[in-house]
Scaffold this motif. Structure first.
Motif, PDB file in Angstrom:
ATOM      1  N   HIS A 117       0.826  -1.212   0.000  1.00  0.00           N
ATOM      2  CA  HIS A 117       0.000   0.000   0.000  1.00  0.00           C
ATOM      3  C   HIS A 117       0.860   1.263   0.000  1.00  0.00           C
ATOM      4  O   HIS A 117       0.418   2.303  -0.495  1.00  0.00           O
ATOM      5  N   ARG A 118       2.057   1.189   0.549  1.00  0.00           N
ATOM      6  CA  ARG A 118       2.967   2.332   0.431  1.00  0.00           C
ATOM      7  C   ARG A 118       3.400   2.500  -1.019  1.00  0.00           C
ATOM      8  O   ARG A 118       3.478   3.625  -1.532  1.00  0.00           O
ATOM      9  N   LEU A 119       3.643   1.394  -1.721  1.00  0.00           N
ATOM     10  CA  LEU A 119       3.985   1.463  -3.134  1.00  0.00           C
ATOM     11  C   LEU A 119       2.826   2.021  -3.948  1.00  0.00           C
ATOM     12  O   LEU A 119       3.033   2.796  -4.895  1.00  0.00           O
ATOM     13  N   GLU A 120       1.582   1.657  -3.575  1.00  0.00           N
ATOM     14  CA  GLU A 120       0.417   2.219  -4.249  1.00  0.00           C
ATOM     15  C   GLU A 120       0.344   3.734  -4.066  1.00  0.00           C
ATOM     16  O   GLU A 120       0.022   4.467  -5.005  1.00  0.00           O
ATOM     17  N   ALA A 121       0.663   4.194  -2.854  1.00  0.00           N
ATOM     18  CA  ALA A 121       0.609   5.630  -2.590  1.00  0.00           C
ATOM     19  C   ALA A 121       1.680   6.386  -3.376  1.00  0.00           C
ATOM     20  O   ALA A 121       1.465   7.528  -3.786  1.00  0.00           O
ATOM     21  N   GLU A 122       2.820   5.746  -3.613  1.00  0.00           N
ATOM     22  CA  GLU A 122       3.909   6.429  -4.317  1.00  0.00           C
ATOM     23  C   GLU A 122       3.695   6.435  -5.829  1.00  0.00           C
ATOM     24  O   GLU A 122       4.033   7.409  -6.493  1.00  0.00           O
ATOM     25  N   ILE A 123       3.154   5.358  -6.387  1.00  0.00           N
ATOM     26  CA  ILE A 123       2.934   5.322  -7.835  1.00  0.00           C
ATOM     27  C   ILE A 123       1.515   5.759  -8.207  1.00  0.00           C
ATOM     28  O   ILE A 123       1.191   5.863  -9.400  1.00  0.00           O
ATOM     29  N   GLU A 124       0.661   5.995  -7.162  1.00  0.00           N
ATOM     30  CA  GLU A 124      -0.719   6.454  -7.359  1.00  0.00           C
ATOM     31  C   GLU A 124      -1.495   5.500  -8.265  1.00  0.00           C
ATOM     32  O   GLU A 124      -2.135   5.885  -9.244  1.00  0.00           O
ATOM     33  N   LYS A 125      -1.449   4.213  -7.913  1.00  0.00           N
ATOM     34  CA  LYS A 125      -2.133   3.189  -8.695  1.00  0.00           C
ATOM     35  C   LYS A 125      -2.541   2.060  -7.770  1.00  0.00           C
ATOM     36  O   LYS A 125      -1.766   1.649  -6.912  1.00  0.00           O
ATOM     37  N   LYS A 126      -3.744   1.535  -7.947  1.00  0.00           N
ATOM     38  CA  LYS A 126      -4.244   0.438  -7.137  1.00  0.00           C
ATOM     39  C   LYS A 126      -3.632  -0.871  -7.622  1.00  0.00           C
ATOM     40  O   LYS A 126      -3.667  -1.180  -8.816  1.00  0.00           O
ATOM     41  N   LEU A 127      -3.062  -1.647  -6.695  1.00  0.00           N
ATOM     42  CA  LEU A 127      -2.415  -2.909  -7.045  1.00  0.00           C
ATOM     43  C   LEU A 127      -3.234  -4.101  -6.559  1.00  0.00           C
ATOM     44  O   LEU A 127      -3.914  -4.749  -7.339  1.00  0.00           O
ATOM     45  N   VAL A 128      -3.166  -4.423  -5.279  1.00  0.00           N
ATOM     46  CA  VAL A 128      -3.921  -5.547  -4.724  1.00  0.00           C
ATOM     47  C   VAL A 128      -4.456  -5.149  -3.353  1.00  0.00           C
ATOM     48  O   VAL A 128      -3.980  -4.196  -2.731  1.00  0.00           O
TER      49      VAL A 128
ATOM     50  N   LYS B 183       7.964  14.484   2.763  1.00  0.00           N
ATOM     51  CA  LYS B 183       7.583  13.386   1.873  1.00  0.00           C
ATOM     52  C   LYS B 183       8.833  12.613   1.485  1.00  0.00           C
ATOM     53  O   LYS B 183       9.796  13.169   0.971  1.00  0.00           O
ATOM     54  N   LEU B 184       8.831  11.318   1.763  1.00  0.00           N
ATOM     55  CA  LEU B 184       9.965  10.449   1.480  1.00  0.00           C
ATOM     56  C   LEU B 184       9.557   9.351   0.511  1.00  0.00           C
ATOM     57  O   LEU B 184       8.376   9.141   0.253  1.00  0.00           O
ATOM     58  N   HIS B 185      10.551   8.655  -0.056  1.00  0.00           N
ATOM     59  CA  HIS B 185      10.327   7.538  -0.959  1.00  0.00           C
ATOM     60  C   HIS B 185      10.962   6.299  -0.339  1.00  0.00           C
ATOM     61  O   HIS B 185      12.169   6.253  -0.140  1.00  0.00           O
ATOM     62  N   TYR B 186      10.131   5.305  -0.049  1.00  0.00           N
ATOM     63  CA  TYR B 186      10.620   4.076   0.572  1.00  0.00           C
ATOM     64  C   TYR B 186      10.702   2.909  -0.415  1.00  0.00           C
ATOM     65  O   TYR B 186      11.504   2.004  -0.237  1.00  0.00           O
ATOM     66  N   CYS B 187       9.848   2.906  -1.424  1.00  0.00           N
ATOM     67  CA  CYS B 187       9.743   1.754  -2.328  1.00  0.00           C
ATOM     68  C   CYS B 187      10.290   2.020  -3.719  1.00  0.00           C
ATOM     69  O   CYS B 187      10.442   1.079  -4.497  1.00  0.00           O
ATOM     70  N   LEU B 188      10.527   3.240  -4.078  1.00  0.00           N
ATOM     71  CA  LEU B 188      11.024   3.554  -5.422  1.00  0.00           C
ATOM     72  C   LEU B 188      12.527   3.794  -5.409  1.00  0.00           C
ATOM     73  O   LEU B 188      13.089   4.210  -4.407  1.00  0.00           O
TER      74      LEU B 188
END
Length: 357
Positions: free
Chosen positions: A137-148, A352-357
């Motif tokens: 869900h953190r990755l979803e917030a960073e790429i602004e796209k629903k995954l699973v 604002k930080l980036h943890y998954c990208l």
């Protein structure tokens, strides 16, 4: 001459079957769709034991006769002398297992190898410090796209990703009765939490902290003092050599020296008896009701995260101050569902930080 064209053989068969259905079974009683239930399987088992034919069974249940034949053929048990036996219990178990495998084929994490490898790579990177749903869900917030969804993540790790099931937050542990607690220190001059401000209650303002302590086993005096901001869930933590009121007050004063403190919420234990000195600095004090730790749930939640790294039977004295601060930093940088999968550090410091990208 009048030439009469004969209908094809296939059409004749279809018409005959249709007439048979209309004559033998009314249309409103005929069920073409839907899975057999456990009650229907029990009826099939009883009627087969009574010597009924497939035609008699499907007339009684309102099912197509091929449905009954297929059910008995797929779910019968092979006996040692070459015969088969239909059991409703075994048939239901086989049906449940087939449905489980069918659902696994459509799991997004099983079909999407790129997303699955990304998740497993981040799990290996953080070594279990972050849960799989937090990472996704953190990755979803960073790429602004629903995954699973979170339920899909749990289903995958319990079906196919058994190696990483230990990283799940909920592992279906049984409930353990912790016994009764009793309170022997009262703060009659400190108001209850009902009298706090609306900004404090609604978590719309930074600076309102919940206070608590983490104790060692009874034969060890060392402990931890934890302070959690209500809005951001930001954790301040320090190791102390004992839980006397002088030591706890000194640790709290050290942790809050540079922080914008507006109010403190405590429980009814004796280690906070020296907290009244904060009132001289313009800080408001509130206390929870007896046996109501849920009233400072943010702090209790963070204490649970600390216990993941420092188990209850572990000696806190074996951890250095640097290791304690490293654990606090790790918790403050965890994506939180209640914060929209932002970390407590981002909300508290407005960054604002980036943890998954």
């Amino acid at each position: 001459k009048i030439i009469i064209q004969k209908a094809p053989l296939i059409n004749n068969i279809k018409i005959a079957v249709l007439h048979y259905k209309l004559l033998v079974m009314p249309t409103e009683q005929y069920k073409e769709n839907g899975h057999l239930s456990q009650d229907e399987r029990e009826e099939i088992s009883k009627m087969l034991y009574a010597g009924k034919s497939y035609r008699e069974i499907w007339r009684a249940l309102g099912r197509h006769h091929t449905t009954i034949i297929r059910e008995v053929k797929r779910n019968s048990i092979d006996l040692w002398y070459g015969k088969t036996k239909y059991s409703s219990g075994k048939a239901q178990d086989k049906y449940t297992e087939r449905r489980k495998k069918a659902n696994q084929k459509h799991c997004k994490l099983i079909k999407n190898s790129r997303l699955r490898n990304k998740l497993i790579g981040l799990l290996d990177k953080y070594g279990g410090y972050r849960w799989p749903d937090e990472i996704i869900h953190r990755l979803e917030a960073e790429i602004e796209k629903k995954l699973v969804s979170t339920s899909t993540i749990y289903r995958y790790f319990r079906w196919d990703g058994k190696k990483y099931e230990k990283y799940l937050r909920f592992k279906s542990y049984g409930y353990r009765n912790r016994g009764m607690k009793w309170t022997w220190w009262k703060y009659k001059d400190i108001p209850y939490i009902e009298e706090r401000s609306i900004e404090n209650t609604n978590r719309t303002e930074i600076g309102h902290f919940e206070c608590d302590t983490i104790v060692n086993p009874k034969w060890i005096k060392w402990g931890l003092v934890t302070l959690v901001d209500r809005k951001s869930r930001y954790l301040l933590m320090m190791k102390v050599q004992d839980l006397r009121w002088e030591t706890v007050h000194w640790a709290m004063k050290y942790l809050l020296y540079w922080e914008p403190v507006k109010s403190l919420i405590i429980d009814n234990w004796v280690e906070f008896s020296n907290i009244r000195k904060f009132q001289k600095e313009g800080i408001k004090l509130y206390r929870c009701h007896a046996y109501s730790s849920r009233e400072k749930g943010s702090n209790e939640r963070n204490n649970g995260l600390v216990r993941k790294q420092i188990p209850k039977k572990a000696n806190i004295n074996q951890y250095t101050h640097e290791e304690i601060q490293k654990i606090a930093t790790m918790i403050n940088h965890k994506p939180r569902k209640e914060l929209g999968y932002k970390s407590a550090y981002e909300v508290y410091h407005n960054k604002k930080l980036h943890y998954c990208l």
